[in-house]
Design a protein around this motif. Structure first.
Motif, mmCIF file in Angstrom:
data_model
loop_
_atom_site.group_PDB
_atom_site.id
_atom_site.type_symbol
_atom_site.label_atom_id
_atom_site.label_comp_id
_atom_site.label_asym_id
_atom_site.label_seq_id
_atom_site.Cartn_x
_atom_site.Cartn_y
_atom_site.Cartn_z
ATOM 1 N N PHE A 123 0.600 -1.523 0.566
ATOM 2 C CA PHE A 123 0.481 -0.061 -0.001
ATOM 3 C C PHE A 123 0.880 1.477 -0.461
ATOM 4 O O PHE A 123 0.660 2.094 -1.040
ATOM 5 C CB PHE A 123 -1.369 0.060 1.172
ATOM 6 N N SER A 124 1.740 1.401 0.821
ATOM 7 C CA SER A 124 2.976 2.548 0.998
ATOM 8 C C SER A 124 3.466 2.805 -0.090
ATOM 9 O O SER A 124 3.625 3.867 -1.148
ATOM 10 C CB SER A 124 3.979 2.613 2.146
ATOM 11 N N GLY A 125 3.757 1.333 -1.091
ATOM 12 C CA GLY A 125 4.760 2.022 -2.584
ATOM 13 C C GLY A 125 3.935 1.788 -4.022
ATOM 14 O O GLY A 125 4.558 2.879 -4.107
ATOM 15 N N LEU A 126 2.622 1.723 -3.897
ATOM 16 C CA LEU A 126 1.190 1.853 -4.765
ATOM 17 C C LEU A 126 1.322 3.066 -3.975
ATOM 18 O O LEU A 126 1.229 4.372 -5.631
ATOM 19 C CB LEU A 126 0.096 1.324 -4.512
ATOM 20 N N TYR A 127 0.847 4.241 -3.268
ATOM 21 C CA TYR A 127 0.625 5.437 -3.071
ATOM 22 C C TYR A 127 1.750 6.360 -3.658
ATOM 23 O O TYR A 127 1.683 7.143 -4.160
ATOM 24 C CB TYR A 127 0.731 6.019 -1.334
ATOM 25 N N MET A 128 3.706 5.778 -3.380
ATOM 26 C CA MET A 128 4.459 6.485 -3.824
ATOM 27 C C MET A 128 4.386 5.781 -4.887
ATOM 28 O O MET A 128 4.921 7.945 -5.860
ATOM 29 C CB MET A 128 5.606 6.285 -2.636
ATOM 30 N N PHE A 129 4.155 5.523 -5.902
ATOM 31 C CA PHE A 129 4.343 4.970 -7.068
ATOM 32 C C PHE A 129 3.879 6.287 -7.914
ATOM 33 O O PHE A 129 3.642 6.831 -8.672
ATOM 34 C CB PHE A 129 3.708 3.505 -7.380
ATOM 35 N N PHE A 130 2.447 6.035 -6.918
ATOM 36 C CA PHE A 130 1.198 7.052 -8.025
ATOM 37 C C PHE A 130 0.971 8.302 -7.722
ATOM 38 O O PHE A 130 0.411 9.186 -8.433
ATOM 39 C CB PHE A 130 -0.392 6.559 -7.769
ATOM 40 N N PRO A 180 3.519 10.864 -7.903
ATOM 41 C CA PRO A 180 3.678 12.188 -9.272
ATOM 42 C C PRO A 180 3.173 12.106 -10.226
ATOM 43 O O PRO A 180 2.309 13.305 -11.175
ATOM 44 C CB PRO A 180 4.775 11.280 -9.546
ATOM 45 N N TYR A 181 1.988 10.404 -10.371
ATOM 46 C CA TYR A 181 0.537 11.012 -11.425
ATOM 47 C C TYR A 181 -0.195 11.645 -10.929
ATOM 48 O O TYR A 181 -0.578 12.859 -11.989
ATOM 49 C CB TYR A 181 0.672 9.850 -11.585
ATOM 50 N N VAL A 182 -0.451 11.722 -9.892
ATOM 51 C CA VAL A 182 -1.569 12.349 -9.610
ATOM 52 C C VAL A 182 -1.197 14.222 -9.381
ATOM 53 O O VAL A 182 -2.054 14.662 -9.385
ATOM 54 C CB VAL A 182 -2.270 12.394 -7.669
ATOM 55 N N ALA A 183 0.068 14.358 -9.314
ATOM 56 C CA ALA A 183 0.174 15.421 -8.458
ATOM 57 C C ALA A 183 0.146 16.148 -10.150
ATOM 58 O O ALA A 183 -0.033 17.208 -10.653
ATOM 59 C CB ALA A 183 2.091 15.735 -8.194
ATOM 60 N N ARG A 184 0.213 15.302 -11.103
ATOM 61 C CA ARG A 184 0.682 15.759 -12.750
ATOM 62 C C ARG A 184 -0.204 16.441 -12.671
ATOM 63 O O ARG A 184 -0.459 17.075 -13.655
ATOM 64 C CB ARG A 184 1.879 15.090 -13.707
ATOM 65 N N TRP A 185 -1.484 15.697 -12.599
ATOM 66 C CA TRP A 185 -2.824 15.522 -13.178
ATOM 67 C C TRP A 185 -3.527 16.680 -12.474
ATOM 68 O O TRP A 185 -4.529 17.892 -13.078
ATOM 69 C CB TRP A 185 -3.894 13.977 -12.450
ATOM 70 N N ARG A 186 -3.492 16.863 -11.042
ATOM 71 C CA ARG A 186 -3.998 17.975 -10.149
ATOM 72 C C ARG A 186 -3.106 18.978 -10.839
ATOM 73 O O ARG A 186 -4.025 20.346 -10.818
ATOM 74 C CB ARG A 186 -3.902 18.046 -9.224
ATOM 75 N N GLY A 187 -2.277 19.884 -11.518
ATOM 76 C CA GLY A 187 -1.393 20.348 -11.622
ATOM 77 C C GLY A 187 -1.684 20.717 -13.314
ATOM 78 O O GLY A 187 -2.004 21.907 -13.804
#
Length: 72
Positions: free
Chosen positions: A49-56, A58-65
């Motif tokens: 769970f923590s690895g999946l959080y860290m993996f996604f 940057p993608y979530v931050a890019r999507w929000r930006g």
């Protein structure tokens, strides 16, 4: 929050490694009890769970930006 998750992930990986080593040591001595055999599973699931959080992250931050740039 991200720093806390990264530190937790590192400590969980250390705990997971220790339980796997203990598992192999117990197997070399004889048939280990079930609690030793299954002891790596809880840290492994938490690592997932923590690895999946860290993996996604940057993608979530890019999507929000990207969503903010389109609305402006």
């Amino acid at each position: 929050m991200n720093l806390w998750i990264r530190k937790t992930h590192r400590w969980l990986s250390t705990i997971f490694t220790a339980t796997v080593i203990a598992n192999f040591v117990a197997m070399s001595v004889g048939t280990p009890p079930l609690w030793i055999v299954y002891s790596p599973l809880p840290p492994l699931f938490l690592l997932l769970f923590s690895g999946l959080y860290m993996f996604f992250l940057p993608y979530v931050a890019r999507w929000r930006g990207g969503a903010r740039e389109q609305t402006q």
